[in-house]
Scaffold this motif. Structure first.
Motif, mmCIF file in Angstrom:
data_model
loop_
_atom_site.group_PDB
_atom_site.id
_atom_site.type_symbol
_atom_site.label_atom_id
_atom_site.label_comp_id
_atom_site.label_asym_id
_atom_site.label_seq_id
_atom_site.Cartn_x
_atom_site.Cartn_y
_atom_site.Cartn_z
ATOM 1 N N ALA A 40 -44.942 93.303 36.856
ATOM 2 C CA ALA A 40 -46.000 93.634 37.810
ATOM 3 C C ALA A 40 -45.495 93.452 39.236
ATOM 4 O O ALA A 40 -44.727 92.541 39.534
ATOM 5 N N LEU A 41 -45.925 94.338 40.118
ATOM 6 C CA LEU A 41 -45.614 94.196 41.538
ATOM 7 C C LEU A 41 -46.291 92.940 42.059
ATOM 8 O O LEU A 41 -47.470 92.705 41.799
ATOM 9 N N LYS A 42 -45.551 92.110 42.774
ATOM 10 C CA LYS A 42 -46.096 90.859 43.307
ATOM 11 C C LYS A 42 -46.346 91.035 44.799
ATOM 12 O O LYS A 42 -45.407 91.155 45.582
ATOM 13 N N PHE A 102 -42.312 87.626 46.194
ATOM 14 C CA PHE A 102 -43.378 88.577 46.517
ATOM 15 C C PHE A 102 -42.790 89.745 47.301
ATOM 16 O O PHE A 102 -42.045 89.568 48.261
ATOM 17 N N ASN A 103 -43.123 90.936 46.869
ATOM 18 C CA ASN A 103 -42.605 92.166 47.460
ATOM 19 C C ASN A 103 -43.494 93.310 46.975
ATOM 20 O O ASN A 103 -43.478 93.634 45.790
ATOM 21 N N ASP A 125 -34.436 93.744 51.234
ATOM 22 C CA ASP A 125 -34.922 94.428 50.043
ATOM 23 C C ASP A 125 -36.424 94.250 49.831
ATOM 24 O O ASP A 125 -36.984 94.769 48.862
ATOM 25 N N THR A 126 -37.061 93.492 50.714
ATOM 26 C CA THR A 126 -38.500 93.262 50.638
ATOM 27 C C THR A 126 -39.208 94.148 51.654
ATOM 28 O O THR A 126 -38.793 94.240 52.804
ATOM 29 N N LYS A 127 -40.273 94.804 51.224
ATOM 30 C CA LYS A 127 -41.054 95.658 52.127
ATOM 31 C C LYS A 127 -42.151 94.824 52.795
ATOM 32 O O LYS A 127 -42.808 94.005 52.158
ATOM 33 N N SER A 296 -47.873 102.813 48.221
ATOM 34 C CA SER A 296 -46.618 103.482 48.584
ATOM 35 C C SER A 296 -45.405 102.722 48.057
ATOM 36 O O SER A 296 -44.413 103.325 47.649
ATOM 37 N N VAL A 297 -45.493 101.401 48.053
ATOM 38 C CA VAL A 297 -44.402 100.608 47.497
ATOM 39 C C VAL A 297 -44.386 100.751 45.979
ATOM 40 O O VAL A 297 -43.325 100.883 45.350
ATOM 41 N N SER A 298 -45.561 100.772 45.385
ATOM 42 C CA SER A 298 -45.674 100.894 43.935
ATOM 43 C C SER A 298 -45.107 102.208 43.419
ATOM 44 O O SER A 298 -44.426 102.238 42.387
ATOM 45 N N ASP A 299 -45.373 103.307 44.153
ATOM 46 C CA ASP A 299 -44.930 104.612 43.651
ATOM 47 C C ASP A 299 -43.639 105.109 44.306
ATOM 48 O O ASP A 299 -43.202 106.236 44.059
ATOM 49 N N GLY A 300 -43.038 104.268 45.159
ATOM 50 C CA GLY A 300 -41.754 104.617 45.750
ATOM 51 C C GLY A 300 -41.816 105.543 46.947
ATOM 52 O O GLY A 300 -40.793 106.083 47.359
#
Length: 350
Positions: A40-42, A102-103, A125-127, A296-300
């Motif tokens: 899961a995205l954190k 977390f990212n 590497d973290t948004k 946007s981070v989730s789907d790239g």
């Protein structure tokens, strides 16, 4: 659809990070639940002063995070700021989230701008996202900014205030005297004078930087509103975060009109007793900005740099709950079209 969940930071392994965690005031928020999992995205979110429950700016950000938790496969962690804290505390808070994996990470409020720009360089590497980035300026290929045309939405509620006022005096109460809040004031006054040039606009800021209690102290909002009511202002707009609760309750209790900010404050539980005296609110879609970023981070599809939310893309606007502006809505929509077309130029501060 899998539901994400909020959790408290755990397994802080160094003394320094444990001190940071204590200073940040991390907590488990209610709700969420369901599946998360190692893949899961954190998502980490650092609130501005007041945190979740301020019935305004922070709650709007929280709503965006809650939507992401419902619609996307994510885990979330929320931590809050303290009044008058140094930038080093914000940096520690952001590093804590990044070190815990977390990212992406979201800093809510312009005060996070410098800290995000600095910490993001340490975690390429973290948004990161800054909501209300100072000057709408961020640095780095991993940093985004959500910026809002507050002056445009404020122009419309300023027009509504002037058209509704019976005394010809309206008020503006800003939380802290900073350029961001000055944009609310500038737009509000311009909108009022566009429709009624003789309108008198009273203005007051609750605190001066570096004192940021003006975004939190309800009693300050209460006292400022009393002063304006005594000076015959009968419509008062606040851009004061949690302190604005005091403004609205005082104005509504006096039977005059209050104008909310950021969220549609007519629908806020803490203001239920005076909601029928909330003329409108300048709605700022912070919730949409937070959700857009996480997605946007989730789907790239994440893109660094600023993204503006304005009247043209429905990023700001005015609320119609309660029906109190129904009789002037046509005029407000006419003004909105003029701003979007460029026919009306809205000032953005001093």
């Amino acid at each position: 659809m899998r539901r994400g969940f909020r959790r408290t930071l755990v397994a802080v392994t160094s003394a320094a990070l444990m001190l940071s965690a204590s200073a940040c005031g991390g907590k488990t928020a209610e709700g969420g639940g369901g599946e998360g999992g190692d893949d899961a995205l954190k998502v980490g979110l650092a609130f501005d002063i007041g945190g979740r429950g301020d019935q305004s700016f922070n709650d709007s950000a929280a709503a965006g995070l809650d939507r992401a938790a419902k619609e996307l496969k994510i885990e979330t962690e929320e931590i809050s700021a303290k009044p008058d804290e140094p930038d080093s505390d914000k940096e520690s808070r952001l590093r804590l989230l990044a070190n815990q994996g977390f990212n992406p990470i979201i800093g809510v409020g312009f005060a996070y701008t410098a800290s995000v720009n600095k910490v993001a360089k340490e975690f390429p590497d973290t948004k990161f996202l800054v909501v209300d980035a100072d000057g709408c300026k961020v640095e780095g290929a991993n940093v985004g900014a959500a910026c809002f045309a507050e002056e445009q939405g404020s122009f419309l509620v300023g027009a509504a205030a002037a058209l509704t006022s019976e005394t010809g005096k309206i008020g503006f109460i800003g939380g802290v005297n900073v350029p961001l809040i000055q944009r609310f004031e500038a737009g509000y006054e311009a909108g009022a004078k566009e429709v009624k040039p003789d309108t008198e606009v009273l203005s007051k800021y609750l605190t001066q930087p570096p004192n940021f209690n003006g975004f939190k102290d309800v009693s300050l909002g209460n006292e400022a509103a009393k002063g304006m009511l005594d000076d015959d202002a009968d419509v008062i707009y606040h851009a004061a975060g949690g302190a604005g609760i005091g403004v609205i309750k005082t104005v509504g209790g006096a039977g005059k009109w209050a104008v909310g900010v950021d969220a549609d404050q007519y629908n806020q539980p803490a203001l239920a007793g005076v909601k029928d005296r909330i003329l409108t609110s300048m709605v700022k879609k912070v919730d949409v900005a937070v959700y857009d970023f996480v997605k946007s981070v989730s789907d790239g599809s994440f893109k660094a740099g600023p993204k503006e939310y304005d009247l043209a893309n429905d990023g700001v606007g005015y609320a119609t709950s309660g029906g109190h502006v129904d009789d002037i809505k046509a005029k407000l929509e006419e003004l909105k079209k003029g701003i979007i077309s460029g026919e009306i130029k809205v000032p953005a501060g001093a």
